[in-house]
Design a protein around this motif. Sequence first.
Motif: not given
Ligand SMILES: NC(=O)c1ccc[n+]([C@@H]2O[C@H](COP(=O)([O-])OP(=O)(O)OC[C@H]3O[C@@H](n4cnc5c(N)ncnc54)[C@H](O)[C@@H]3O)[C@@H](O)[C@H]2O)c1
Length: 548
Positions: A66, A69-71, A89, A92, A130, A147, A153, A170, A172, A197, A199, A279, A295
Amino acid sequence: MALDMSPQQKELGKQNFRQATKELSRRGFLKGLLAGSAALPVAAAAYYGYQYEKLQGKPVRTALIGAGDEGGVLVGEHNPKYLEFVAYSDIRPYNQKRIFEGEKVPSPRRGFNFHYGNDAEKKIKKFDDYKQLLADTSLGIEAVVIALPLHLHAPVAIEALEAGKHVLCEKLMAWNIKQCKDMIATADRTGKILTIGHQRHYSLLYAQASEAIKSAILGDIKHIRALWHRNNSWPKVDKDGKVIAGSLRDGWKPDIQPQDREALEADIRKRGYKSMEELVRWRLFNRTGGGLMAELGSHQLDACSIFLGKAHPLAVSGVGGKFFYTDDREVDDHVFVTFEFPGPNYYHKDKEGKPTKDIDNKNDIVVVTYSSVNTNSFEKYGECVMGSRGTMVVEQEQSVMLFGEPDPNLKEPAAPRATAVGVTSGPAGQPVLESTASYGGSSGPPGTKPAGAPADTSEPVSRGYREEMEHFAYCIRMEQEAPSDEKRRWQLEPHCHGRVAMADAIIALTSNQAMRKHERIVFKDEWFDPAKSAEVPDPDMIPEVIKG
Ligand SMILES: NC(=O)c1ccc[n+]([C@@H]2O[C@H](COP(=O)([O-])OP(=O)(O)OC[C@H]3O[C@@H](n4cnc5c(N)ncnc54)[C@H](O)[C@@H]3O)[C@@H](O)[C@H]2O)c1
């Protein structure tokens, strides 16, 4: 985040907190390492009890699943001396590119190239699927950082643990309580480390705040107010500044990038999604997300539970709804929740001072209110802890402010927002807040400092991501050193291990149900017990992906 504070008052509150932590530290109520050290990585390692030397120059070989954004944030913040990314992995194309290139400063998404050089693509192997990443044996992957959208998750973490990987997933933790328990059971059975995560468990700022609260300088705490407010009601404008009709600036509804649409639309269902919208905008739908409580609220209720001695709440009620948006989203856009937490004298304590299940004082309740809105950003985000002797405000994970309550027995009771406070000893040697000097009434012009207040020299404060990943790597290496020593193993657990994170998930998920059902829901002990079979409060809420 307190409604009516001027910059001058905020500066005074920060100065008060710095002074209080120094004095608490001098009096032995705060670990010395915490006084004035919120920004220092060395202090973090010492405080959380990990050493780089223990990795013996062998960072943990890690894969990211993943890369959105968070990754991107996790990649930006990781320390390659602890975790070395060797694979990733994502499905997108847009994010597959961005995870290498990163984004412009001040974005924390610095990209793989920043850490591993411009030829990072040669060093970090891409997997579209993945499952193939988890099955790979050539790269020596020891751990995965997940992520992904919420609904993935649990299934992906469980597959990774079964494949012999340590997991940092990550928040929840999962989509429902049963999934959380399955994740914990799988980690226990496979002997792998599972951490989630949230943090704030690795933020020195929160560590300082919670140790100060534990010292009881705030007196009797009966109320904490937490909130995360944003204003997504503004229309988007195009590159020429023209308003795009019908559009809104909404981070939860990002644009669907043309290259993603071209590459994925035809077989989006094979990827496990109903549509490109699902997605890319997974946060908006119940099948893939958990709404504002999952979130945003989960982080802050996590902080409130830490402030209250990692207590579990007793009950929750609330109001939420899709009060603003008129599109096809399913999650609430405004949530207002009230939690009843046990105060320090609620439960009877055993001889060692540990709370038992018996109730001593059923009136000793701390009410925590939480709100998250999408149509007003006046207060942004933070937590305000209100005690009978003082108030502590934690603002946007970056600063802590402290104010004393006015003592009505004094001839001229101090105005809290204009008075410097320090810590002195009470009659029984306990630390108490004491007014030390008045800066003379109300605020001056914005940006001015109170006379005599030292400058705020604090650097940007780490939000804890880096430390969370460093400690994860350290725990993995230490676990390998003494795998059979069960006691040692649990001592070396990451701070937000499965059982801690499950409580955060239960709080968020139950809040959603309380709002949906318009009910006051009483939390059951067995929900928090990983060994008890999971009683899912609302079986209808199990997403299709889990039903199979
Ligand atoms: N700790 C924090 O402060 C914090 C902040 C933001 C987000 N998060 C968490 O991080 C996680 C991701 O959030 P985000 O904002 O990065 O979302 P996002 O949509 O930007 O990123 C998710 C990524 O997962 C990929 N993905 C989806 N299905 C997939 C699959 N089957 N195989 C491989 N990749 C796949 C998507 O293509 C995308 O790039 C969420 O659980 C969110 O709650 C945590």
